[in-house]
Design a protein around this motif. Structure first.
Motif, short mmCIF file in Angstrom:
data_model
loop_
_atom_site.label_atom_id
_atom_site.label_comp_id
_atom_site.label_asym_id
_atom_site.label_seq_id
_atom_site.Cartn_x
_atom_site.Cartn_y
_atom_site.Cartn_z
N ASP A 44 8.63 -3.63 -5.54
CA ASP A 44 7.24 -3.97 -5.81
C ASP A 44 7.13 -5.40 -6.35
O ASP A 44 6.18 -6.12 -6.05
N LYS A 73 2.14 1.76 -3.55
CA LYS A 73 1.04 2.16 -4.42
C LYS A 73 0.65 3.61 -4.19
O LYS A 73 0.48 4.38 -5.14
N ASN A 74 0.55 4.00 -2.93
CA ASN A 74 0.10 5.36 -2.61
C ASN A 74 1.15 6.42 -2.92
O ASN A 74 0.82 7.55 -3.26
N LYS A 80 4.85 -8.38 -4.83
CA LYS A 80 3.81 -9.02 -5.65
C LYS A 80 4.06 -10.52 -5.76
O LYS A 80 3.12 -11.32 -5.78
N ARG A 82 8.79 2.30 -6.37
CA ARG A 82 8.94 0.91 -6.81
C ARG A 82 9.83 0.09 -5.88
O ARG A 82 9.98 -1.11 -6.05
N ASN A 135 0.83 -1.21 0.00
CA ASN A 135 0.00 0.00 0.00
C ASN A 135 0.86 1.26 0.00
O ASN A 135 0.51 2.26 -0.65
#
Length: 210
Positions: free
Chosen positions: A49, A28-29, A53, A33, A25
């Motif tokens: 990231d 993303k926010n 993932k 990366r 989060n």
């Protein structure tokens, strides 16, 4: 150019016990990366990231939503982070950082002053520097010229450029007995530079607007 001149200062960091979902989060926010992982003021890892993932359950999993959320709540950054971390010193030349990233096939490096994390440098930062050094936003003419690979050849070539001005020179290739250079020239009578170079005996290979 030094790494400190192009790095992102005081990067966002996470602790080793940060839950993976929280780190996802954050990335993303904030639009980042990668996150340096710091414990007691010391860099202990780096998480990207992709690392986060890859830690997520496959869409083909038979686990229920409750089971997935439970497992993810227990998974922390320290279990997926890369260590030891490849770093670069703040006072290192920028080209050293670029070479490290190319050799190790990575997109970013934490920047250190001794044992202190002071920044992060990425491929995007190196590209920004490349654009600046080559004067790509200054317009003018981009001229490719082959000069003899002998002492004084560069100075001789440069004398043919005025009244225009050279704002950047880059070596594009080493040929048999020649160096291929890419010049960016701006200023007065810039259109006449190719003809003046040819008149001076230089081998002009390519000319195009900057």
């Amino acid at each position: 150019m030094l790494v400190r001149d192009w790095m992102t200062k005081d990067p966002l960091t996470v602790a080793p016990d940060t839950p993976v979902l929280e780190a996802i989060n954050l990335l993303k926010n904030k639009g980042f990366r990668r996150l340096p992982v710091v414990k007691d003021g010391k860099l202990v890892g780096l998480v990207t990231d992709k690392d986060l993932k890859d830690a997520m359950p496959s869409k083909a999993t038979t686990l229920s939503v409750w089971e997935m959320n439970y497992l993810l709540s227990k998974l922390t950054v320290q279990e997926v982070m890369a260590k030891p971390v490849i770093t670069v010193e703040a006072d290192a030349p920028l080209e050293k950082a670029a070479l490290l990233m190319e050799e190790r096939k990575i997109g970013g490096l934490p920047v250190m002053e001794g044992e202190k994390l002071v920044g992060i440098i990425t491929v995007t930062d190196v590209l920004r520097a490349f654009i600046e050094v080559l004067g790509l936003k200054m317009g003018g003419l981009r001229i490719t010229v082959d000069i003899p690979d002998v002492p004084g050849a560069l100075a001789q070539m440069a004398r043919a450029v005025p009244p225009a001005n050279i704002v950047s020179i880059a070596t594009a290739a080493h040929l048999n007995g020649y160096q291929r250079l890419v010049l960016r020239v701006v200023g007065e009578d810039v259109e006449g530079v190719p003809d003046r170079l040819r008149a001076a005996g230089e081998r002009v290979v390519d000319v195009r607007p900057g």
